[in-house]
Design an enzyme around this catalytic site. Structure first.
Site, PDB file in Angstrom:
ATOM      1  N   SER A 272       0.876  -1.178   0.000  1.00  0.00           N
ATOM      2  CA  SER A 272       0.000   0.000   0.000  1.00  0.00           C
ATOM      3  C   SER A 272       0.908   1.221   0.000  1.00  0.00           C
ATOM      4  O   SER A 272       2.097   1.121   0.354  1.00  0.00           O
ATOM      5  CB  SER A 272      -0.835  -0.009   1.287  1.00  0.00           C
ATOM      6  OG  SER A 272      -1.457   1.239   1.517  1.00  0.00           O
TER       7      SER A 272
ATOM      8  N   TYR B 173      -2.098  -1.311  10.503  1.00  0.00           N
ATOM      9  CA  TYR B 173      -2.085  -1.394   9.036  1.00  0.00           C
ATOM     10  C   TYR B 173      -0.763  -0.853   8.494  1.00  0.00           C
ATOM     11  O   TYR B 173      -0.091  -1.503   7.675  1.00  0.00           O
ATOM     12  CB  TYR B 173      -3.272  -0.606   8.470  1.00  0.00           C
ATOM     13  CG  TYR B 173      -3.506  -0.783   6.987  1.00  0.00           C
ATOM     14  CD1 TYR B 173      -4.202  -1.888   6.497  1.00  0.00           C
ATOM     15  CD2 TYR B 173      -3.049   0.163   6.069  1.00  0.00           C
ATOM     16  CE1 TYR B 173      -4.428  -2.059   5.139  1.00  0.00           C
ATOM     17  CE2 TYR B 173      -3.267   0.005   4.713  1.00  0.00           C
ATOM     18  CZ  TYR B 173      -3.960  -1.106   4.246  1.00  0.00           C
ATOM     19  OH  TYR B 173      -4.176  -1.260   2.891  1.00  0.00           O
TER      20      TYR B 173
HETATM   21  P1  NAD Z   1     -11.215  -6.598   0.022  1.00  0.00           P
HETATM   22  O1  NAD Z   1     -11.794  -6.386   1.389  1.00  0.00           O
HETATM   23  O2  NAD Z   1     -12.070  -6.387  -1.187  1.00  0.00           O
HETATM   24  O3  NAD Z   1     -10.570  -8.062  -0.080  1.00  0.00           O
HETATM   25  C1  NAD Z   1      -9.801  -8.608   0.955  1.00  0.00           C
HETATM   26  C2  NAD Z   1      -9.645 -10.090   0.719  1.00  0.00           C
HETATM   27  O4  NAD Z   1      -8.889 -10.641   1.814  1.00  0.00           O
HETATM   28  C3  NAD Z   1     -10.965 -10.857   0.677  1.00  0.00           C
HETATM   29  O5  NAD Z   1     -10.914 -11.879  -0.292  1.00  0.00           O
HETATM   30  C4  NAD Z   1     -11.047 -11.457   2.079  1.00  0.00           C
HETATM   31  O6  NAD Z   1     -11.840 -12.649   2.144  1.00  0.00           O
HETATM   32  C5  NAD Z   1      -9.577 -11.765   2.324  1.00  0.00           C
HETATM   33  N1  NAD Z   1      -9.291 -11.977   3.738  1.00  0.00           N
HETATM   34  C6  NAD Z   1      -9.530 -11.138   4.780  1.00  0.00           C
HETATM   35  N2  NAD Z   1      -9.203 -11.742   5.941  1.00  0.00           N
HETATM   36  C7  NAD Z   1      -8.752 -12.976   5.622  1.00  0.00           C
HETATM   37  C8  NAD Z   1      -8.291 -14.090   6.378  1.00  0.00           C
HETATM   38  N3  NAD Z   1      -8.230 -14.042   7.724  1.00  0.00           N
HETATM   39  N4  NAD Z   1      -7.935 -15.206   5.731  1.00  0.00           N
HETATM   40  C9  NAD Z   1      -8.025 -15.284   4.367  1.00  0.00           C
HETATM   41  N5  NAD Z   1      -8.452 -14.269   3.607  1.00  0.00           N
HETATM   42  C10 NAD Z   1      -8.818 -13.130   4.225  1.00  0.00           C
HETATM   43  O7  NAD Z   1      -9.932  -5.652   0.004  1.00  0.00           O
HETATM   44  P2  NAD Z   1      -9.016  -5.045  -1.188  1.00  0.00           P
HETATM   45  O8  NAD Z   1      -9.209  -3.581  -1.184  1.00  0.00           O
HETATM   46  O9  NAD Z   1      -9.177  -5.805  -2.443  1.00  0.00           O
HETATM   47  O10 NAD Z   1      -7.576  -5.296  -0.543  1.00  0.00           O
HETATM   48  C11 NAD Z   1      -6.625  -6.196  -1.087  1.00  0.00           C
HETATM   49  C12 NAD Z   1      -5.231  -5.755  -0.656  1.00  0.00           C
HETATM   50  O11 NAD Z   1      -4.962  -4.465  -1.208  1.00  0.00           O
HETATM   51  C13 NAD Z   1      -5.054  -5.609   0.860  1.00  0.00           C
HETATM   52  O12 NAD Z   1      -3.803  -6.108   1.246  1.00  0.00           O
HETATM   53  C14 NAD Z   1      -5.133  -4.116   1.080  1.00  0.00           C
HETATM   54  O13 NAD Z   1      -4.446  -3.711   2.232  1.00  0.00           O
HETATM   55  C15 NAD Z   1      -4.464  -3.621  -0.193  1.00  0.00           C
HETATM   56  N6  NAD Z   1      -4.777  -2.249  -0.526  1.00  0.00           N
HETATM   57  C16 NAD Z   1      -6.046  -1.847  -0.797  1.00  0.00           C
HETATM   58  C17 NAD Z   1      -6.286  -0.507  -1.106  1.00  0.00           C
HETATM   59  C18 NAD Z   1      -7.671   0.026  -1.413  1.00  0.00           C
HETATM   60  O14 NAD Z   1      -7.822   1.247  -1.526  1.00  0.00           O
HETATM   61  N7  NAD Z   1      -8.675  -0.815  -1.590  1.00  0.00           N
HETATM   62  C19 NAD Z   1      -5.231   0.422  -1.116  1.00  0.00           C
HETATM   63  C20 NAD Z   1      -3.942  -0.039  -0.839  1.00  0.00           C
HETATM   64  C21 NAD Z   1      -3.719  -1.359  -0.544  1.00  0.00           C
END
Ligand code: NAD
Length: 274
Positions: free
Chosen positions: A152, A165
């Site tokens: 991130s 985080y």
């Molecule tokens: P999301 O909530 O849509 O998806 C998260 C995924 O992680 C889901 O499939 C969920 O089931 C899985 N997950 C959560 N806890 C779990 C566990 N205990 N065991 C197994 N799986 C688990 O989120 P996203 O936005 O797609 O995030 C994906 C990655 O991108 C993350 O690492 C997040 O920190 C990073 N990220 C997201 C953003 C954003 O703006 N959305 C920005 C920077 C980084």
């Protein structure tokens, strides 16, 4: 490029695990890898319907054969069991590992429940250590492997109210650099080598950030919440889409990315340029 049509077939038949791929960025990466010809193992929480829908989406993009591995990434034993199952599923070990699963909880440090700290560190950071530790030796033996860790902007700069985080994302940036160095000399340009990189997105339109949008709606619409969120930190004033993050992840898996390793690539509309 042995294909007479000059299609890039490098990723065809490779095996990949994408953690947290029942939703959001992970689902987009799993879909894009399948579209590039790889056989994809998905992982993540969700109802049976959500899991079935994710499998169907990934299958439709590629050659089928997608499987869901349901390990809860807070549990090191469950991860070890999943990695053992994956070694059998992939005939000796996966080629591509995308550590994408992540969770968030935004409150001031002194209000952060200890259980949230533990869960966020476990899912966002420790799970990547466990999967890399299990998967990377087989990559080295074959001379090709890719680890793409979805960090991130919060692996590069901090924001308040996100202690676990930010700690987890700085941690995965460091973990990735160490692994990149340890495996840098394995393989060759031809085989593709072993690389380990982080992708560092700013705001991406997924369910993860909905609570933060809602917190900024101030009685207005969701669009008002999105505008307020972007105005705080992301100069482009545009969200990224999951498919755009996926396109970069797939590029990092290709042969021509063999010398990109130990990098942390921002996709953040200028956030970290400030
Ligand atoms: P999301 O909530 O849509 O998806 C998260 C995924 O992680 C889901 O499939 C969920 O089931 C899985 N997950 C959560 N806890 C779990 C566990 N205990 N065991 C197994 N799986 C688990 O989120 P996203 O936005 O797609 O995030 C994906 C990655 O991108 C993350 O690492 C997040 O920190 C990073 N990220 C997201 C953003 C954003 O703006 N959305 C920005 C920077 C980084």
């Amino acid at each position: 490029m042995n294909d007479p049509t000059h299609r890039d077939t490098f990723l065809q038949g490779r095996t990949a695990l994408v953690t947290g791929s029942t939703s959001g960025i992970g689902l987009a990466i799993a879909t894009a890898l399948a579209a590039a010809g790889s056989k994809v193992a998905i992982n993540g929480l969700g109802t049976p319907e959500q899991v079935a829908s994710a499998i169907a989406t990934v299958d439709a993009a590629g050659n089928g054969g997608t499987r869901h591995f349901g390990a809860d990434l807070r549990d090191a034993d469950a991860i070890a069991a999943m990695m053992a199952d994956l070694a059998a599923w992939s005939n000796g070990g996966i080629d591509i590992l995308v550590n994408n699963a992540g969770i968030q909880h935004a409150v001031p440090l002194h209000e952060m429940p200890v259980s949230r700290w533990n869960d966020i560190i476990a899912v966002n950071l420790s799970s990547a250590f466990h999967t890399m530790r299990a998967a990377m030796p087989a990559m080295a033996a074959r001379g090709y492997g890719r680890v793409v860790n979805i960090a991130s902007v919060h692996g590069l700069v901090a924001s308040k109210d996100k202690a676990p985080y930010v700690a987890s994302k700085f941690g995965i940036v460091g973990l990735s650099k160490v692994a990149a160095l340890e495996y840098a000399a394995q393989g060759s340009r031809d085989s593709g080598g072993i690389t380990v990189n982080c992708v560092c997105p700013g705001w991406v339109e997924t369910p993860l950030i909905e609570p933060q949008i809602e917190a900024r709606m101030a009685g207005g619409s969701r669009d008002d919440g999105v505008r307020a969120l972007l105005a705080e930190k992301q100069p482009s004033l545009r969200m990224s889409l999951p498919a755009e993050i996926a396109a970069l992840a797939v590029f990092l898996c290709r042969r021509e990315a063999h010398n990109i390793t130990g990098a942390s690539l921002p996709v953040d509309g200028g956030w970290t340029a400030q």
